[in-house]
Design a protein around this motif. Structure first.
Motif, PDB file in Angstrom:
ATOM      1  N   MET A  31       0.842  -1.210   0.000  1.00  0.00           N
ATOM      2  CA  MET A  31       0.000   0.000   0.000  1.00  0.00           C
ATOM      3  C   MET A  31       0.872   1.254   0.000  1.00  0.00           C
ATOM      4  O   MET A  31       0.568   2.228  -0.700  1.00  0.00           O
ATOM      5  N   PHE A  32       1.938   1.213   0.802  1.00  0.00           N
ATOM      6  CA  PHE A  32       2.844   2.368   0.839  1.00  0.00           C
ATOM      7  C   PHE A  32       3.471   2.590  -0.531  1.00  0.00           C
ATOM      8  O   PHE A  32       3.513   3.716  -1.033  1.00  0.00           O
ATOM      9  N   ALA A  33       3.933   1.496  -1.152  1.00  0.00           N
ATOM     10  CA  ALA A  33       4.550   1.599  -2.478  1.00  0.00           C
ATOM     11  C   ALA A  33       3.562   2.149  -3.503  1.00  0.00           C
ATOM     12  O   ALA A  33       3.942   2.935  -4.377  1.00  0.00           O
ATOM     13  N   GLU A  34       2.290   1.756  -3.393  1.00  0.00           N
ATOM     14  CA  GLU A  34       1.290   2.264  -4.335  1.00  0.00           C
ATOM     15  C   GLU A  34       1.062   3.758  -4.146  1.00  0.00           C
ATOM     16  O   GLU A  34       0.934   4.507  -5.127  1.00  0.00           O
ATOM     17  N   LEU A  35       1.028   4.223  -2.900  1.00  0.00           N
ATOM     18  CA  LEU A  35       0.881   5.660  -2.656  1.00  0.00           C
ATOM     19  C   LEU A  35       2.064   6.435  -3.232  1.00  0.00           C
ATOM     20  O   LEU A  35       1.886   7.499  -3.834  1.00  0.00           O
ATOM     21  N   ILE A  36       3.267   5.906  -3.046  1.00  0.00           N
ATOM     22  CA  ILE A  36       4.453   6.554  -3.605  1.00  0.00           C
ATOM     23  C   ILE A  36       4.345   6.623  -5.125  1.00  0.00           C
ATOM     24  O   ILE A  36       4.599   7.666  -5.745  1.00  0.00           O
ATOM     25  N   ASP A  37       3.933   5.525  -5.738  1.00  0.00           N
ATOM     26  CA  ASP A  37       3.799   5.475  -7.190  1.00  0.00           C
ATOM     27  C   ASP A  37       2.743   6.458  -7.691  1.00  0.00           C
ATOM     28  O   ASP A  37       2.943   7.139  -8.699  1.00  0.00           O
ATOM     29  N   ILE A  38       1.620   6.537  -6.973  1.00  0.00           N
ATOM     30  CA  ILE A  38       0.570   7.487  -7.359  1.00  0.00           C
ATOM     31  C   ILE A  38       1.093   8.918  -7.290  1.00  0.00           C
ATOM     32  O   ILE A  38       0.878   9.725  -8.205  1.00  0.00           O
ATOM     33  N   LEU A  91       6.730  17.563  -1.892  1.00  0.00           N
ATOM     34  CA  LEU A  91       6.226  17.698  -0.522  1.00  0.00           C
ATOM     35  C   LEU A  91       5.519  16.431  -0.076  1.00  0.00           C
ATOM     36  O   LEU A  91       5.738  15.938   1.036  1.00  0.00           O
ATOM     37  N   VAL A  92       4.684  15.861  -0.939  1.00  0.00           N
ATOM     38  CA  VAL A  92       3.975  14.623  -0.594  1.00  0.00           C
ATOM     39  C   VAL A  92       4.969  13.490  -0.375  1.00  0.00           C
ATOM     40  O   VAL A  92       4.886  12.758   0.624  1.00  0.00           O
ATOM     41  N   LEU A  93       5.935  13.348  -1.270  1.00  0.00           N
ATOM     42  CA  LEU A  93       6.920  12.280  -1.141  1.00  0.00           C
ATOM     43  C   LEU A  93       7.781  12.462   0.099  1.00  0.00           C
ATOM     44  O   LEU A  93       8.108  11.486   0.790  1.00  0.00           O
ATOM     45  N   ASP A 148       0.359  21.414  10.481  1.00  0.00           N
ATOM     46  CA  ASP A 148       1.712  21.680  10.983  1.00  0.00           C
ATOM     47  C   ASP A 148       2.747  20.862  10.219  1.00  0.00           C
ATOM     48  O   ASP A 148       3.810  21.379   9.842  1.00  0.00           O
ATOM     49  N   LEU A 149       2.460  19.588   9.993  1.00  0.00           N
ATOM     50  CA  LEU A 149       3.394  18.726   9.260  1.00  0.00           C
ATOM     51  C   LEU A 149       3.627  19.229   7.839  1.00  0.00           C
ATOM     52  O   LEU A 149       4.759  19.218   7.340  1.00  0.00           O
ATOM     53  N   VAL A 150       2.561  19.661   7.186  1.00  0.00           N
ATOM     54  CA  VAL A 150       2.681  20.189   5.828  1.00  0.00           C
ATOM     55  C   VAL A 150       3.521  21.462   5.826  1.00  0.00           C
ATOM     56  O   VAL A 150       4.404  21.644   4.970  1.00  0.00           O
ATOM     57  N   ARG A 151       3.297  22.333   6.798  1.00  0.00           N
ATOM     58  CA  ARG A 151       4.089  23.566   6.871  1.00  0.00           C
ATOM     59  C   ARG A 151       5.559  23.278   7.165  1.00  0.00           C
ATOM     60  O   ARG A 151       6.453  23.931   6.622  1.00  0.00           O
ATOM     61  N   GLU A 152       5.797  22.308   8.038  1.00  0.00           N
ATOM     62  CA  GLU A 152       7.182  21.931   8.336  1.00  0.00           C
ATOM     63  C   GLU A 152       7.862  21.371   7.089  1.00  0.00           C
ATOM     64  O   GLU A 152       9.018  21.687   6.805  1.00  0.00           O
TER      65      GLU A 152
END
Length: 199
Positions: A1-8, A21-23, A123-127
């Motif tokens: 599932m993690f690998a699929e999110l990375i691929d997407i 930022l997402v990666l 907060d995580l996104v801003r960091e």
């Protein structure tokens, strides 16, 4: 599932700053994401549940974004499908700080009790935005998606979805959580015939 999110993220988010930022956030929190619960009880409340929910919401969001980008091709500005996908992937990222594994399942951290996952996600996104270069307007709209994804103040969102991308993420998330709850209730219920004493 993690690998699929990375691929997407790599294949479907065209904007380089948003994709980076997402990666960055996925890789930064990989260890926690692989085992995290999505909730203490309501939906996906099991080891790996957060990752399963994030992926399911992202698949829903891709379907909705593709459909409505085609249906409303004249929309100005056009629907930002990459932003929808980024928002779907990250909508619950704050749960890596909100919940932790305990002997009886997920438990709230102190920050989870006092702040919750929505603001911690922002907060995580801003960091992360301090580590990668991202357009300020796109970052603001991503923050809006995160803080509005539960729609109502009583559900934890300080603002309702106010841009098309946020509306799609909200409903992609809402149906996944609610349908999972229904399936869990139905699958745990005894068949009517057995309850009534029939064979």
């Amino acid at each position: 599932m993690f690998a699929e999110l990375i691929d997407i993220a790599k294949s479907r988010i065209e904007d380089g700053g948003l994709r980076d930022l997402v990666l960055f956030l996925l890789n930064e929190h990989r260890g926690v994401l692989l085992g995290a619960f999505a909730a203490r009880r309501h939906h996906h409340a099991f080891t790996g549940g957060l990752l399963e929910h994030m992926l399911s919401v992202t698949r829903n969001a891709i379907f909705l974004a593709d459909r409505y980008a085609d249906y409303y091709a004249e929309l100005v500005p056009p629907l930002d499908k990459g932003l929808v996908i980024a928002g779907a992937i990250l909508h619950d990222i704050g749960k890596v700080r909100e919940l932790e594994a305990g002997p009886a399942g997920a438990e709230y951290t102190t920050a989870g009790q006092l702040i919750g996952h929505i603001l911690q996600g922002r907060d995580l996104v801003r960091e992360a935005a301090r580590e990668v270069e991202i357009d300020a307007d796109r970052l603001l709209r991503l923050e809006h998606i995160l803080i509005s994804h539960q729609r109502l103040p009583e559900w934890g969102s300080p603002k309702p979805p106010m841009i098309p991308e946020a509306v799609l993420v909200h409903y992609a998330d809402d149906i996944d959580a609610k349908f999972h709850q229904v399936v869990m209730e139905v699958s745990e219920a005894k068949p009517f015939s057995r309850v009534m004493g029939y064979r």
